[in-house]
Motif scaffolding. Structure first.
Motif, PDB file in Angstrom:
ATOM      1  N   SER A 158       7.052  84.946 -49.398  1.00 52.09           N
ATOM      2  CA  SER A 158       5.561  84.961 -48.855  1.00 52.09           C
ATOM      3  C   SER A 158       5.330  83.873 -48.081  1.00 52.09           C
ATOM      4  CB  SER A 158       4.617  85.145 -49.890  1.00 52.09           C
ATOM      5  OG  SER A 158       4.765  84.059 -51.093  1.00 52.09           O
ATOM      6  N   GLN A 159       6.177  83.110 -47.539  1.00 48.41           N
ATOM      7  CA  GLN A 159       5.821  81.983 -46.812  1.00 48.41           C
ATOM      8  C   GLN A 159       6.392  81.775 -45.416  1.00 48.41           C
ATOM      9  OE1 GLN A 159       6.984  79.341 -50.191  1.00 48.41           O
ATOM     10  NE2 GLN A 159       5.137  78.682 -50.303  1.00 48.41           N
ATOM     11  N   GLY A 160       5.848  82.839 -44.660  1.00 46.19           N
ATOM     12  CA  GLY A 160       6.498  83.123 -43.286  1.00 46.19           C
ATOM     13  C   GLY A 160       5.981  82.021 -42.335  1.00 46.19           C
ATOM     14  N   ILE A 183       4.392  91.533 -45.695  1.00 43.40           N
ATOM     15  CA  ILE A 183       4.532  92.477 -44.639  1.00 43.40           C
ATOM     16  C   ILE A 183       5.261  92.124 -43.345  1.00 43.40           C
ATOM     17  CG2 ILE A 183       3.028  93.826 -42.612  1.00 43.40           C
ATOM     18  CD1 ILE A 183       0.762  93.717 -44.436  1.00 43.40           C
ATOM     19  N   ARG A 184       5.300  90.644 -43.270  1.00 46.97           N
ATOM     20  CA  ARG A 184       6.038  89.939 -42.085  1.00 46.97           C
ATOM     21  C   ARG A 184       7.220  89.386 -42.624  1.00 46.97           C
ATOM     22  NH1 ARG A 184       6.220  85.516 -38.894  1.00 46.97           N
ATOM     23  NH2 ARG A 184       5.084  84.348 -40.331  1.00 46.97           N
ATOM     24  N   LYS A 188      14.486  85.243 -37.247  1.00 53.54           N
ATOM     25  CA  LYS A 188      15.823  84.528 -37.389  1.00 53.54           C
ATOM     26  C   LYS A 188      15.865  83.721 -38.568  1.00 53.54           C
ATOM     27  CE  LYS A 188      15.118  82.814 -32.313  1.00 53.54           C
ATOM     28  NZ  LYS A 188      15.012  81.616 -31.538  1.00 53.54           N
ATOM     29  N   THR A 189      15.517  84.675 -39.712  1.00 55.88           N
ATOM     30  CA  THR A 189      15.419  84.213 -41.048  1.00 55.88           C
ATOM     31  C   THR A 189      16.238  85.471 -41.969  1.00 55.88           C
ATOM     32  OG1 THR A 189      13.581  83.102 -41.024  1.00 55.88           O
ATOM     33  CG2 THR A 189      14.084  83.776 -43.127  1.00 55.88           C
ATOM     34  N   PHE A 190      17.118  85.015 -42.710  1.00 57.92           N
ATOM     35  CA  PHE A 190      17.788  85.856 -43.632  1.00 57.92           C
ATOM     36  C   PHE A 190      17.056  85.948 -44.930  1.00 57.92           C
ATOM     37  CE2 PHE A 190      21.638  84.691 -41.058  1.00 57.92           C
ATOM     38  CZ  PHE A 190      21.484  85.409 -39.973  1.00 57.92           C
ATOM     39  N   LEU A 191      16.628  87.256 -45.467  1.00 61.92           N
ATOM     40  CA  LEU A 191      15.886  87.357 -46.515  1.00 61.92           C
ATOM     41  C   LEU A 191      16.658  88.364 -47.414  1.00 61.92           C
ATOM     42  CD1 LEU A 191      13.561  87.311 -48.719  1.00 61.92           C
ATOM     43  CD2 LEU A 191      12.373  88.723 -47.359  1.00 61.92           C
ATOM     44  N   ARG A 195      14.026  93.787 -53.431  1.00 63.98           N
ATOM     45  CA  ARG A 195      12.495  94.585 -53.349  1.00 63.98           C
ATOM     46  C   ARG A 195      12.462  94.798 -51.722  1.00 63.98           C
ATOM     47  NH1 ARG A 195       8.909  93.926 -57.282  1.00 63.98           N
ATOM     48  NH2 ARG A 195       9.370  92.874 -59.286  1.00 63.98           N
ATOM     49  N   ARG A 196      13.057  94.629 -50.681  1.00 63.48           N
ATOM     50  CA  ARG A 196      12.913  95.045 -49.517  1.00 63.48           C
ATOM     51  C   ARG A 196      13.021  96.592 -49.083  1.00 63.48           C
ATOM     52  NH1 ARG A 196      16.012  91.210 -45.160  1.00 63.48           N
ATOM     53  NH2 ARG A 196      15.859  93.017 -44.047  1.00 63.48           N
TER      54      ARG A 196
END
Length: 241
Positions: A158-160, A183-184, A188-191, A195-196
């Protein structure tokens, strides 16, 4: 002694011992939707469906594929390329039990596996005085270490905005987390998260330590000779699978 043992078994034969209430009694007395005890009872009932050899066997073949988690293959390639190109990896874990367990698990693997013998690795967990997640103090620590790759464990979903500030510095950020998805997702980040919406992993309620284990599972398979191979099986009728 053999006769005594036989007589003892006849006198003290026990067919079943039940400790505590039955699963039905627990369900009847439960008012909350998802209490911990109810969860364990439900899982115990589900385990009865599994064949014993699947439940007790240690083979990876009986586990869900790690590649059903989003961004995991990209993360594996990123870690392997970091080793090849002498990149610096920072593991930054949360201070709770899940964060520490997942961080230690991944750190131990990367430090002990022969392939990563010369990997430049730094391991940090948040302190008791720090606020949760990528707080100001955490960002300062990360910038001071200045890694090429940052892997957060048990926080970061949650810390975009904070992640954006790090990626703008040239860091590759990888997030291993099981909390709610925003939501966002930062660019350039791998998550890696079950839960996605695009996650195909069958279990949604796994902790970060399991995600860390799944990442290790994926790395081991990627390094094996089996990766990328296609097997064709034909039945007696000649059909191909």
């Amino acid at each position: 002694s053999g006769i005594w043992f036989q007589n003892y078994r006849q006198l003290h034969h026990v067919t079943k011992v039940l400790f505590g209430p039955t699963p039905a009694e627990i369900r009847a007395q439960t008012t909350s939707k998802k209490p911990l005890l109810r969860y364990f009872v439900d899982r115990r009932e589900e385990l009865k469906i599994l064949p014993p050899h699947e439940f007790l066997h240690t083979s990876f073949a009986f586990l869900h594929s790690p590649f059903s988690l989003p961004d995991i293959l990209e993360t594996v390639e990123c870690i392997l390329n970091a080793h090849k190109n002498n990149k610096h990896i920072l593991l930054y874990g949360d201070r709770d039990s899940d964060g520490v367990s997942s961080t230690c698990l991944l750190a131990f693997f990367l430090k002990s596996h022969p392939y990563f013998q010369n990997l430049k690795l730094t391991v940090v967990t948040s302190s008791d005085s720090d606020p949760y997640g990528l707080c100001t103090e955490a960002i300062q620590k990360i910038k001071k270490i200045n890694p090429d790759i940052l892997i957060t464990l048990d926080f970061g979903s949650s810390q975009g905005d904070e992640i954006d500030s790090l990626t703008k510095m040239g860091m590759q950020v990888i997030v291993l987390d099981h909390h709610e998805i925003p939501i966002r997702i930062p660019e350039k980040t791998f998550l890696i998260s079950p839960r996605r919406i695009d996650s195909k992993y069958p279990e949604k309620k796994i902790c970060t330590a399991v995600i860390s284990f799944k990442l290790i599972h994926a790395i081991l398979f990627r390094l094996s000779d089996e990766f990328g191979k296609v097997y064709i099986k034909k039945d007696p009728a000649g059909d191909t699978y």
